[in-house]
Every structure is written in structure tokens, then in C-alpha cells.
Design a protein around this motif. Structure first.
Motif, PDB file in Angstrom:
ATOM      1  N   GLY A 166       0.782  -1.230   0.000  1.00  0.00           N
ATOM      2  CA  GLY A 166       0.000   0.000   0.000  1.00  0.00           C
ATOM      3  C   GLY A 166       0.808   1.272   0.000  1.00  0.00           C
ATOM      4  O   GLY A 166       0.255   2.365   0.181  1.00  0.00           O
ATOM      5  N   GLU A 167       2.112   1.178  -0.215  1.00  0.00           N
ATOM      6  CA  GLU A 167       2.960   2.369  -0.163  1.00  0.00           C
ATOM      7  C   GLU A 167       3.728   2.569  -1.464  1.00  0.00           C
ATOM      8  O   GLU A 167       3.724   1.711  -2.346  1.00  0.00           O
ATOM      9  CB  GLU A 167       3.938   2.253   1.001  1.00  0.00           C
ATOM     10  CG  GLU A 167       3.263   2.183   2.360  1.00  0.00           C
ATOM     11  CD  GLU A 167       4.276   2.171   3.492  1.00  0.00           C
ATOM     12  OE1 GLU A 167       3.866   1.889   4.635  1.00  0.00           O
ATOM     13  OE2 GLU A 167       5.469   2.437   3.250  1.00  0.00           O
ATOM     14  N   GLY A 168       4.390   3.705  -1.567  1.00  0.00           N
ATOM     15  CA  GLY A 168       5.277   3.956  -2.689  1.00  0.00           C
ATOM     16  C   GLY A 168       6.617   3.290  -2.450  1.00  0.00           C
ATOM     17  O   GLY A 168       6.810   2.556  -1.488  1.00  0.00           O
ATOM     18  N   GLN A 226       2.159   1.451 -12.444  1.00  0.00           N
ATOM     19  CA  GLN A 226       2.571   0.152 -11.930  1.00  0.00           C
ATOM     20  C   GLN A 226       1.439  -0.835 -12.135  1.00  0.00           C
ATOM     21  O   GLN A 226       0.359  -0.691 -11.575  1.00  0.00           O
ATOM     22  CB  GLN A 226       2.934   0.238 -10.442  1.00  0.00           C
ATOM     23  CG  GLN A 226       3.491  -1.054  -9.891  1.00  0.00           C
ATOM     24  CD  GLN A 226       3.995  -0.934  -8.475  1.00  0.00           C
ATOM     25  OE1 GLN A 226       3.526  -0.101  -7.708  1.00  0.00           O
ATOM     26  NE2 GLN A 226       4.959  -1.767  -8.108  1.00  0.00           N
ATOM     27  N   GLN A 259      -2.041   1.347 -10.544  1.00  0.00           N
ATOM     28  CA  GLN A 259      -1.450   2.181  -9.494  1.00  0.00           C
ATOM     29  C   GLN A 259      -0.576   3.217 -10.190  1.00  0.00           C
ATOM     30  O   GLN A 259       0.225   2.874 -11.069  1.00  0.00           O
ATOM     31  CB  GLN A 259      -0.603   1.314  -8.556  1.00  0.00           C
ATOM     32  CG  GLN A 259       0.339   2.064  -7.644  1.00  0.00           C
ATOM     33  CD  GLN A 259      -0.144   2.096  -6.203  1.00  0.00           C
ATOM     34  OE1 GLN A 259      -1.298   2.374  -5.923  1.00  0.00           O
ATOM     35  NE2 GLN A 259       0.760   1.786  -5.290  1.00  0.00           N
ATOM     36  N   LEU A 291       2.298   6.147  -9.575  1.00  0.00           N
ATOM     37  CA  LEU A 291       3.296   6.625  -8.614  1.00  0.00           C
ATOM     38  C   LEU A 291       3.981   7.868  -9.161  1.00  0.00           C
ATOM     39  O   LEU A 291       4.426   7.890 -10.307  1.00  0.00           O
ATOM     40  CB  LEU A 291       4.351   5.554  -8.363  1.00  0.00           C
ATOM     41  CG  LEU A 291       3.883   4.289  -7.643  1.00  0.00           C
ATOM     42  CD1 LEU A 291       4.961   3.229  -7.674  1.00  0.00           C
ATOM     43  CD2 LEU A 291       3.518   4.599  -6.204  1.00  0.00           C
ATOM     44  N   GLY A 326       1.483   6.885  -3.898  1.00  0.00           N
ATOM     45  CA  GLY A 326       0.735   6.280  -4.988  1.00  0.00           C
ATOM     46  C   GLY A 326      -0.754   6.563  -4.932  1.00  0.00           C
ATOM     47  O   GLY A 326      -1.312   6.856  -3.861  1.00  0.00           O
TER      48      GLY A 326
END
Lengths: 113, 113
Positions: free
Chosen positions: A41-43, B37, B88, B90, B107
Motif C-alpha cells: 500500500g505504499e510507494g 505500476q 497504481q 506513482l 501512490g
């Protein structure tokens, strides 16, 4: 063209096991090399980097050595923890022009207690 | 500590809607990037910018557009969203110069129904 190849996952390990994630590259010139980590769930976060041959990058117990003769930058950690479960990306940057990053496809690491 | 922000974090929208994904950084970086992504984790550069009023297409063709009117702001727009845009997204930024790392935002996960 420039490219990065890293081992397919998932890599499944028990806590305290030794970790190796292989990464090899193809590039013109003398690239900088990076390992990024992406937690769920993160960059992406930079884990470590090396900017010239024989440099060793290290951070949080992870390390990787820039090997020009084998065009490799393998990621290692002596004792993994459950909290290391994430996706790991190897990347290179050719230090000319725009200097964009070229990423590998990512390797998912799963560490069980 | 990286200071790069993306909003919204999650977006579910219907086909045909216009959407803008926001990206802001407070580090004064000149270079900014958008990556897409896919579910297989691979990252594709879709847009980048050298600075204000500079925008370039990346390696992966995208129907999205970007603008860079202020150094700190690099929004991405889809005029008419389609299910194939589900992914996704980013955002990242970096300073000019060799060996400088890219800092990533958390993101935006976009789902187009």
C-alpha cells in the motif's frame, strides 16, 4: 538498450534465514545502481545504492556490491525479519541525458515467523 | 524524510469521467516523474519533467497528460477514463545531478469501472 533482470518471486523464507535476491543489468557507460523497497500500500523507498564499481551499499542490515565484471548487484541480508516482507526492485540509472531509472520487475519477499 | 504527496490515495470512478491525480513535493526538486505500476508490479515511466513548463512522454505510451506550471506541482489528467486505465500511479521527484535518488509518493490506486 538498458535493462535490469531480477529473480522472480515470491521468495518465501522463515524468520532469521539468509536472503539473496539476484539482480543483473545491461547498460552502456557506468550506471548507478539502486535497490528500492515497496511495502504493501505504499510507494517505493530507496533501500541502498552504489555509484561505481566495487562500491558496497548498505542499510538496515541489507547490502549489495556493485560488480562490474559480472554486471550484478545482488541484494543480501544475513537474518530476515517478518517486517522485511515487501517487494524489492533493482534499478539502474545511466548518468547521461535525463538520467531516468530503469527498473527490474520486482521480487516479492514473504517472511514467516 | 521524503516530502512528496499524492491525492487521492484511492479512486473508484466510472468510464468516461475526467480525472486528475495530484502530486506535490516540498523539496524544491526540478525533476518529476509519473510511473504506472501494473498488477504484476512492473513499473513503467509514462511522463517526466525537467522543470517548470517542461513535460515529456516516457517509455510507455499513455493517454494521460501532465502539466508543470509550478515547480512543486505535477498533476496527471485523464480526459476520459476507461477500465484499461485501472492501475497504481506513482509520482516521484529528484534533484538534478548524478547519483541523486528519486523520492516516491505513496501512490494513487485508480479503478475504472
Amino acid at each position: 538498450g538498458d535493462s535490469v533482470t531480477q529473480m522472480e518471486g515470491p521468495v518465501t523464507l522463515s524468520e532469521e534465514a539468509f536472503l539473496t535476491i539476484n539482480c543483473t543489468y545491461t547498460a552502456t557507460g557506468y550506471p548507478s545502481l539502486f535497490w528500492y523497497v515497496q511495502y504493501p500500500g505504499e510507494g517505493l523507498q530507496l533501500l541502498l545504492k552504489a555509484t561505481k564499481a566495487d562500491d558496497k551499499g548498505s542499510n538496515k542490515g541489507f547490502e549489495a556490491t556493485y560488480r562490474k565484471e559480472t554486471t550484478s548487484f545482488h541484494l543480501e541480508k544475513g537474518s530476515v525479519q517478518v517486517s522485511d516482507s515487501a517487494v524489492y526492485f533493482c534499478a539502474l540509472r545511466v548518468n547521461t541525458g535525463f538520467q531516468k531509472l530503469v527498473f527490474g520487475t520486482g521480487t516479492r519477499l514473504l517472511v514467516s515467523p | 524524510e521524503a516530502d512528496i504527496y499524492q491525492t487521492p490515495r484511492y479512486l473508484v470512478i466510472g468510464t468516461g469521467k475526467k480525472i486528475t491525480l495530484e502530486c506535490s513535493q516540498t523539496m524544491g526538486h526540478d525533476k518529476m516523474y509519473w510511473y504506472q505500476q501494473d498488477p504484476g508490479m512492473e513499473l513503467h515511466l509514462i511522463h517526466y519533467s525537467y522543470g517548470v513548463n517542461s513535460t515529456e512522454k516516457g517509455d510507455l505510451s499513455s493517454e494521460s497528460t501532465v502539466s508543470r506550471i509550478r515547480t512543486e506541482h505535477f498533476p496527471l489528467t485523464l480526459e476520459s477514463a476507461r477500465p484499461s486505465h485501472t492501475s497504481q500511479y506513482l509520482c516521484a521527484s529528484s534533484e538534478f545531478g548524478n547519483h541523486n535518488e528519486q523520492f516516491f509518493g505513496p501512490g494513487t490506486r485508480l479503478t475504472v469501472l
